[in-house]
Motif scaffolding. Structure first.
Motif, short mmCIF file in Angstrom:
data_model
loop_
_atom_site.label_atom_id
_atom_site.label_comp_id
_atom_site.label_asym_id
_atom_site.label_seq_id
_atom_site.Cartn_x
_atom_site.Cartn_y
_atom_site.Cartn_z
N SER A 34 0.75 -1.12 -0.14
CA SER A 34 0.05 0.15 0.01
C SER A 34 0.86 1.31 0.00
O SER A 34 0.40 2.25 -0.67
N ALA A 35 2.04 1.09 0.51
CA ALA A 35 2.93 2.49 0.42
C ALA A 35 3.57 2.63 -0.63
O ALA A 35 3.79 3.67 -1.28
N TYR A 36 4.16 1.50 -1.33
CA TYR A 36 5.19 1.51 -2.33
C TYR A 36 4.84 0.60 -3.51
O TYR A 36 5.41 0.89 -4.54
N GLY A 37 3.91 -0.11 -3.54
CA GLY A 37 3.61 -1.15 -4.79
C GLY A 37 2.89 -0.62 -5.53
O GLY A 37 2.11 0.52 -5.47
N LEU A 38 2.46 -1.50 -6.60
CA LEU A 38 1.45 -1.24 -7.43
C LEU A 38 0.25 -1.76 -7.10
O LEU A 38 0.11 -2.99 -7.41
N THR A 39 -0.76 -0.94 -6.69
CA THR A 39 -1.82 -1.55 -6.36
C THR A 39 -2.90 -1.18 -7.53
O THR A 39 -2.67 -0.48 -8.52
N LYS A 40 -3.96 -1.50 -7.41
CA LYS A 40 -5.20 -1.32 -8.68
C LYS A 40 -5.63 0.51 -8.81
O LYS A 40 -5.54 0.88 -9.66
N GLU A 41 -5.27 0.78 -7.38
CA GLU A 41 -5.81 2.44 -7.57
C GLU A 41 -4.48 2.99 -8.34
O GLU A 41 -4.79 4.01 -9.15
N ARG A 42 -3.28 2.57 -8.01
CA ARG A 42 -2.16 3.47 -8.71
C ARG A 42 -2.35 3.13 -10.30
O ARG A 42 -2.18 3.91 -11.10
N MET A 43 -2.44 1.60 -10.73
CA MET A 43 -2.58 1.31 -11.90
C MET A 43 -3.70 2.11 -12.65
O MET A 43 -3.47 2.61 -13.73
N ASN A 44 -4.89 2.63 -11.95
CA ASN A 44 -5.90 3.19 -12.65
C ASN A 44 -5.45 4.58 -13.01
O ASN A 44 -6.03 5.43 -13.85
N LYS A 45 -4.47 4.96 -12.28
CA LYS A 45 -3.89 6.53 -12.57
C LYS A 45 -2.82 6.80 -13.56
O LYS A 45 -2.50 7.68 -14.01
N MET A 46 -2.57 5.37 -14.06
CA MET A 46 -1.28 5.59 -15.06
C MET A 46 -1.98 5.98 -16.44
O MET A 46 -2.93 5.72 -16.59
N LYS A 47 -1.34 6.63 -17.26
CA LYS A 47 -1.60 6.78 -18.61
C LYS A 47 -1.89 5.94 -19.46
O LYS A 47 -1.21 4.55 -19.29
N PRO A 48 -3.01 5.70 -20.31
CA PRO A 48 -3.36 4.85 -21.05
C PRO A 48 -2.28 4.06 -22.06
O PRO A 48 -2.31 2.67 -21.79
N GLU A 49 -1.22 4.66 -22.20
CA GLU A 49 -0.16 3.95 -23.11
C GLU A 49 1.11 3.60 -22.23
O GLU A 49 1.85 2.87 -22.69
N ALA A 50 0.90 3.76 -20.89
CA ALA A 50 2.05 3.12 -20.13
C ALA A 50 2.26 1.84 -19.77
O ALA A 50 1.11 1.24 -19.97
N ILE A 51 3.29 1.44 -19.54
CA ILE A 51 3.54 0.18 -19.27
C ILE A 51 4.14 -0.25 -17.94
O ILE A 51 4.85 0.55 -17.22
N VAL A 52 3.97 -1.61 -17.71
CA VAL A 52 4.80 -1.90 -16.23
C VAL A 52 5.51 -2.95 -16.21
O VAL A 52 5.22 -3.92 -17.12
N MET A 53 6.74 -3.07 -16.00
CA MET A 53 7.73 -3.95 -16.01
C MET A 53 8.30 -4.30 -14.56
O MET A 53 8.15 -3.72 -13.73
N HIS A 54 8.89 -5.46 -14.66
CA HIS A 54 9.53 -6.04 -13.32
C HIS A 54 10.47 -7.28 -13.99
O HIS A 54 10.09 -8.15 -14.78
#
Ligand code: NCD
Length: 301
Positions: A230-250
């Motif tokens: 909740s403090a630093y990770g990728l939550t659904k709430e944070r994912m919803n704030k990302m730009k439409p074309e943005a991507i997630v990597m790990h």
């Protein structure tokens, strides 16, 4: 250069990075089945655990028609006190033509490069460098956006202990990308580009998550997994704030519900498994470079 070693991203020019990425692209398209005309003997020496790096190197080597030897530290003379240098000299003496090495010591290769006459491909040195991971990350970003200049990337998590972060920060600066480091401030190495993730989440093009490197920590972490998410990770709430074309990597291995909400691992924005696929093409490209081959027909960009 005496050998086509691949040790750090800092040692590569932008032109060399471009050439490796272009070859990796050709391996993913028209040269999927192309093999080295000769069989080459390669050995993989992993002194730290690995799934993706070790087995994607092995897959790349098999696809290129190499003869592959896998070193096992537990059953080797390292158990009798043999040094890394003597182990590596042994592999050279018994006829290996290139070595992939992962070792817990930062810059372990410094003691080797001038005394070894076969290419060393660095599969990760401590918290120092991870050039093939960085190259496969760059390939994944390039496939998405076509170019690097001006892209905004947030690298999130255990920056201080991560060789993936170090290699990517070196390369991103070279390639004109704008990088932010996020996560616990005490793990940010006092970098001036530190920002809380929530400050930058809406403007970034790439979100690069990192695993907490517990094996490199002196003290055990005080936070629970849920608190970290909740403090630093990728939550659904944070994912919803990302730009439409943005991507997630790990780079993986990822800890579900720590760095990333488990439901988001295979979200349409996630490129995590694409990164793994690209890892094979990039490793084929660095092997091709190490052995100095050209593709049968010259192709220009
Ligand atoms: C990374 C590594 O070993 O540095 N994994 C990998 O190679 N894909 C990242 C990690 O272990 O966290």
């Amino acid at each position: 250069m005496k050998n086509k070693h691949l040790l750090t991203m800092d040692a590569l020019t932008v032109a060399e990075i471009d050439a490796i990425l272009f070859d990796a692209h050709l391996f993913s398209t028209i040269y999927k089945d192309w093999q080295f005309p000769d069989n080459h003997r390669v050995a993989n020496l992993f002194f730290e655990p690995s799934t993706r790096t070790q087995y994607s190197f092995e897959s790349a080597q098999h696809q290129l028609n190499c003869k592959v030897t896998t070193f096992n530290e537990q059953t080797s003379s390292v158990q009798k006190g043999e040094t890394l240098y003597d182990t590596v000299k042994t592999f050279e003496a018994i006829g290996m033509e290139a070595l992939v090495i992962r070792h817990p010591e930062n810059e372990y290769f410094k003691h080797l490069v001038d005394k070894i006459n076969i290419p060393i491909l660095n599969g990760g040195d401590g918290s120092g460098n991870h050039p093939t991971q960085c190259l496969l990350d760059l390939m994944t970003i390039k496939e998405e956006f076509g170019d690097f200049t001006g892209l905004k990337v947030a690298i999130v998590g255990d920056i201080q202990h991560s060789r993936v972060a170090s290699s990517n920060l070196q390369a991103m600066e070279k390639l004109g990308m704008i990088s932010y480091v996020c996560g616990p401030k005490e793990w940010s190495k006092n970098l001036t580009n530190y920002h809380p993730l929530d400050e930058v989440i809406e403007e970034i093009d790439v979100l690069m998550l990192l695993r907490i490197q517990h094996e490199r920590h002196e003290a055990t972490m005080q936070m629970t997994k849920a608190e970290y998410l909740s403090a630093y990770g990728l939550t659904k709430e944070r994912m919803n704030k990302m730009k439409p074309e943005a991507i997630v990597m790990h780079p993986a291995p990822f800890n579900r519900d720590v760095e990333i909400d488990s439901d988001l691992v295979e979200h349409p924005k996630s490129r995590i498994f694409k990164q793994m696929e690209n890892g094979v093409y990039v490793r084929k490209a660095v092997l091709k470079r190490a052995f100095g081959y050209e593709f049968p027909t010259e192709i220009t960009k």
